[in-house]
Design a protein around this motif. Structure first.
Motif, PDB file in Angstrom:
ATOM      1  N   MET A 227       0.823  -1.216   0.000  1.00  0.00           N
ATOM      2  CA  MET A 227       0.000   0.000   0.000  1.00  0.00           C
ATOM      3  C   MET A 227       0.855   1.264   0.000  1.00  0.00           C
ATOM      4  SD  MET A 227      -3.170  -1.181   2.432  1.00  0.00           S
ATOM      5  CE  MET A 227      -4.275   0.167   1.984  1.00  0.00           C
ATOM      6  N   ILE A 228       1.956   1.242   0.722  1.00  0.00           N
ATOM      7  CA  ILE A 228       2.865   2.395   0.747  1.00  0.00           C
ATOM      8  C   ILE A 228       3.512   2.571  -0.619  1.00  0.00           C
ATOM      9  CG2 ILE A 228       5.016   3.301   1.720  1.00  0.00           C
ATOM     10  CD1 ILE A 228       4.103   1.935   4.416  1.00  0.00           C
ATOM     11  N   GLU A 229       3.983   1.488  -1.213  1.00  0.00           N
ATOM     12  CA  GLU A 229       4.615   1.570  -2.531  1.00  0.00           C
ATOM     13  C   GLU A 229       3.632   2.045  -3.603  1.00  0.00           C
ATOM     14  OE1 GLU A 229       8.070  -1.830  -1.971  1.00  0.00           O
ATOM     15  OE2 GLU A 229       6.196  -2.361  -2.985  1.00  0.00           O
ATOM     16  N   GLU A 230       2.401   1.557  -3.569  1.00  0.00           N
ATOM     17  CA  GLU A 230       1.414   1.944  -4.579  1.00  0.00           C
ATOM     18  C   GLU A 230       1.084   3.430  -4.514  1.00  0.00           C
ATOM     19  OE1 GLU A 230      -1.841  -0.728  -3.940  1.00  0.00           O
ATOM     20  OE2 GLU A 230      -0.679  -2.444  -4.656  1.00  0.00           O
ATOM     21  N   TYR A 231       1.041   3.985  -3.322  1.00  0.00           N
ATOM     22  CA  TYR A 231       0.722   5.404  -3.155  1.00  0.00           C
ATOM     23  C   TYR A 231       1.933   6.269  -3.498  1.00  0.00           C
ATOM     24  CZ  TYR A 231      -1.185   9.640  -1.045  1.00  0.00           C
ATOM     25  OH  TYR A 231      -1.652  10.908  -0.832  1.00  0.00           O
ATOM     26  N   GLY A 232       3.098   5.725  -3.210  1.00  0.00           N
ATOM     27  CA  GLY A 232       4.351   6.455  -3.421  1.00  0.00           C
ATOM     28  C   GLY A 232       5.113   6.537  -2.112  1.00  0.00           C
ATOM     29  N   ILE A 233       6.316   6.028  -2.125  1.00  0.00           N
ATOM     30  CA  ILE A 233       7.131   6.022  -0.908  1.00  0.00           C
ATOM     31  C   ILE A 233       7.531   7.453  -0.588  1.00  0.00           C
ATOM     32  CG2 ILE A 233       9.271   5.184   0.130  1.00  0.00           C
ATOM     33  CD1 ILE A 233       9.076   2.781  -1.790  1.00  0.00           C
ATOM     34  N   PRO A 234       7.263   7.920   0.626  1.00  0.00           N
ATOM     35  CA  PRO A 234       7.629   9.293   0.985  1.00  0.00           C
ATOM     36  C   PRO A 234       9.139   9.522   0.884  1.00  0.00           C
ATOM     37  CG  PRO A 234       6.186   8.332   2.647  1.00  0.00           C
ATOM     38  CD  PRO A 234       6.598   7.218   1.728  1.00  0.00           C
ATOM     39  N   LYS A 235       9.501  10.751   0.606  1.00  0.00           N
ATOM     40  CA  LYS A 235      10.910  11.128   0.525  1.00  0.00           C
ATOM     41  C   LYS A 235      11.592  10.822   1.857  1.00  0.00           C
ATOM     42  CE  LYS A 235      13.941  14.969  -0.443  1.00  0.00           C
ATOM     43  NZ  LYS A 235      14.103  16.390  -0.629  1.00  0.00           N
ATOM     44  N   GLY A 236      12.723  10.171   1.780  1.00  0.00           N
ATOM     45  CA  GLY A 236      13.495   9.863   2.981  1.00  0.00           C
ATOM     46  C   GLY A 236      12.890   8.781   3.861  1.00  0.00           C
ATOM     47  N   PHE A 237      11.894   8.058   3.364  1.00  0.00           N
ATOM     48  CA  PHE A 237      11.227   7.024   4.162  1.00  0.00           C
ATOM     49  C   PHE A 237      12.188   5.906   4.495  1.00  0.00           C
ATOM     50  CE2 PHE A 237       8.977   3.060   4.736  1.00  0.00           C
ATOM     51  CZ  PHE A 237       7.897   3.407   5.534  1.00  0.00           C
ATOM     52  N   LYS A 238      12.170   5.500   5.754  1.00  0.00           N
ATOM     53  CA  LYS A 238      12.910   4.302   6.125  1.00  0.00           C
ATOM     54  C   LYS A 238      12.312   3.694   7.380  1.00  0.00           C
ATOM     55  CE  LYS A 238      16.847   5.808   8.883  1.00  0.00           C
ATOM     56  NZ  LYS A 238      18.275   5.896   8.970  1.00  0.00           N
ATOM     57  N   THR A 239      12.295   2.378   7.389  1.00  0.00           N
ATOM     58  CA  THR A 239      11.867   1.626   8.567  1.00  0.00           C
ATOM     59  C   THR A 239      13.055   1.568   9.508  1.00  0.00           C
ATOM     60  OG1 THR A 239      10.270   0.319   7.316  1.00  0.00           O
ATOM     61  CG2 THR A 239      11.080  -0.634   9.374  1.00  0.00           C
ATOM     62  N   VAL A 240      12.834   1.958  10.768  1.00  0.00           N
ATOM     63  CA  VAL A 240      13.929   1.944  11.731  1.00  0.00           C
ATOM     64  C   VAL A 240      13.789   0.821  12.760  1.00  0.00           C
ATOM     65  CG1 VAL A 240      14.509   4.374  11.454  1.00  0.00           C
ATOM     66  CG2 VAL A 240      12.823   3.723  13.163  1.00  0.00           C
ATOM     67  N   ASP A 241      12.559   0.267  12.906  1.00  0.00           N
ATOM     68  CA  ASP A 241      12.366  -0.823  13.858  1.00  0.00           C
ATOM     69  C   ASP A 241      11.056  -1.532  13.557  1.00  0.00           C
ATOM     70  OD1 ASP A 241      12.914  -2.507  16.022  1.00  0.00           O
ATOM     71  OD2 ASP A 241      12.119  -1.121  17.514  1.00  0.00           O
ATOM     72  N   THR A 242      11.058  -2.842  13.733  1.00  0.00           N
ATOM     73  CA  THR A 242       9.841  -3.650  13.638  1.00  0.00           C
ATOM     74  C   THR A 242       9.883  -4.639  14.786  1.00  0.00           C
ATOM     75  OG1 THR A 242      10.874  -5.325  12.219  1.00  0.00           O
ATOM     76  CG2 THR A 242       9.752  -3.494  11.098  1.00  0.00           C
ATOM     77  N   LYS A 243       8.746  -4.819  15.455  1.00  0.00           N
ATOM     78  CA  LYS A 243       8.744  -5.745  16.587  1.00  0.00           C
ATOM     79  C   LYS A 243       7.316  -6.009  17.054  1.00  0.00           C
ATOM     80  CE  LYS A 243       9.536  -1.878  19.739  1.00  0.00           C
ATOM     81  NZ  LYS A 243      10.512  -1.274  20.630  1.00  0.00           N
ATOM     82  N   GLU A 244       7.234  -6.910  18.009  1.00  0.00           N
ATOM     83  CA  GLU A 244       5.989  -7.159  18.739  1.00  0.00           C
ATOM     84  C   GLU A 244       6.182  -6.557  20.119  1.00  0.00           C
ATOM     85  OE1 GLU A 244       3.926  -8.822  21.988  1.00  0.00           O
ATOM     86  OE2 GLU A 244       5.998  -9.324  21.596  1.00  0.00           O
ATOM     87  N   LYS A 245       5.165  -5.860  20.600  1.00  0.00           N
ATOM     88  CA  LYS A 245       5.222  -5.316  21.950  1.00  0.00           C
ATOM     89  C   LYS A 245       3.815  -5.343  22.529  1.00  0.00           C
ATOM     90  CE  LYS A 245       7.050  -1.528  24.657  1.00  0.00           C
ATOM     91  NZ  LYS A 245       7.839  -0.315  24.649  1.00  0.00           N
ATOM     92  N   PHE A 246       3.672  -5.950  23.701  1.00  0.00           N
ATOM     93  CA  PHE A 246       2.383  -6.073  24.370  1.00  0.00           C
ATOM     94  C   PHE A 246       1.329  -6.722  23.470  1.00  0.00           C
ATOM     95  CE2 PHE A 246       4.292  -2.239  26.452  1.00  0.00           C
ATOM     96  CZ  PHE A 246       4.640  -2.887  27.635  1.00  0.00           C
ATOM     97  N   GLY A 247       1.739  -7.681  22.659  1.00  0.00           N
ATOM     98  CA  GLY A 247       0.816  -8.431  21.827  1.00  0.00           C
ATOM     99  C   GLY A 247       0.406  -7.756  20.534  1.00  0.00           C
ATOM    100  N   SER A 248       1.007  -6.615  20.226  1.00  0.00           N
ATOM    101  CA  SER A 248       0.687  -5.904  18.990  1.00  0.00           C
ATOM    102  C   SER A 248       1.969  -5.631  18.210  1.00  0.00           C
ATOM    103  CB  SER A 248       0.005  -4.562  19.285  1.00  0.00           C
ATOM    104  OG  SER A 248      -1.250  -4.758  19.874  1.00  0.00           O
ATOM    105  N   LEU A 249       1.796  -5.455  16.924  1.00  0.00           N
ATOM    106  CA  LEU A 249       2.906  -5.143  16.040  1.00  0.00           C
ATOM    107  C   LEU A 249       3.302  -3.675  16.225  1.00  0.00           C
ATOM    108  CD1 LEU A 249       2.739  -6.081  12.300  1.00  0.00           C
ATOM    109  CD2 LEU A 249       2.999  -3.723  12.933  1.00  0.00           C
TER     110      LEU A 249
END
Length: 186
Positions: free
Chosen positions: A123-145
């Motif tokens: 969905m992000i790619e289809e709309y257009g990746i924002p300038k300077g976009f980067k994922t800095v962390d992905t995890k599970e915390k308290f049962g949620s993403l």
């Protein structure tokens, strides 16, 4: 089966949204991105959910109902795209390889959320990746993403998609991707 799964997750994810009772889940039709669940909810509020604070005022809560349903449609399409759901053991590495501008490293969770990560990236790619976009962390915390990002440009769309993904993860099993609920305790 697809329609039932969508209905259960939608009902749980929208339980506190105004107008949820008007949700009508219709047909499931094939599409290039996977099976698309068609829905109508004429009374569902297009506003973000707001929760009252003790002593007055409000805090923003869950994303707007129609936005949640839009992301849930894509999640369902990703989950059922290849037939009955199955995530290979290499799903995280595969996802980072297919979407390197979104995931410079593989997302960190169990396979049940693989389709949430995939839906968000698409969905992000289809709309257009924002300038300077980067994922800095992905995890599970308290049962949620949790999906933390940075961007230099206008990232409202990406931020909204990620907020919907974070919210939906509370109603999707992290291990298998079926409808789920947060458990009390550890």
């Amino acid at each position: 089966m697809i329609r039932d799964e969508f209905t259960v997750i939608a009902g749980r994810a929208l339980r506190l949204h105004q107008g949820v009772e008007s949700l009508d889940v219709g047909a499931v039709r094939p599409s290039p991105v996977g099976p698309i669940v068609e829905w109508k909810a004429p009374l569902l509020s297009p506003d973000r959910q707001r929760r009252p604070l003790p002593g007055g005022g409000h805090v923003l809560g869950a994303p707007a109902g129609p936005d949640i349903l839009g992301v849930l449609v894509r999640y369902t399409a990703c989950r059922w795209r290849q037939g009955p759901p199955h995530a290979p053991s290499t799903w995280a590495e595969d996802l980072a390889f297919r979407h390197p501008a979104i995931f410079p490293f593989p997302p960190s969770s169990h396979a049940g959320w693989s389709w949430l990560w995939q839906a968000g990236a698409e969905m992000i790619e289809e709309y257009g990746i924002p300038k300077g976009f980067k994922t800095v962390d992905t995890k599970e915390k308290f049962g949620s993403l949790r999906w933390h990002t940075e961007a230099n440009g206008d990232d409202r769309h990406a931020d909204n998609v990620i907020s919907c993904i974070d919210h939906l993860s509370s109603f999707v099993c992290e291990y298998c991707g079926a409808p789920g609920l947060l458990r009390k305790g550890s």
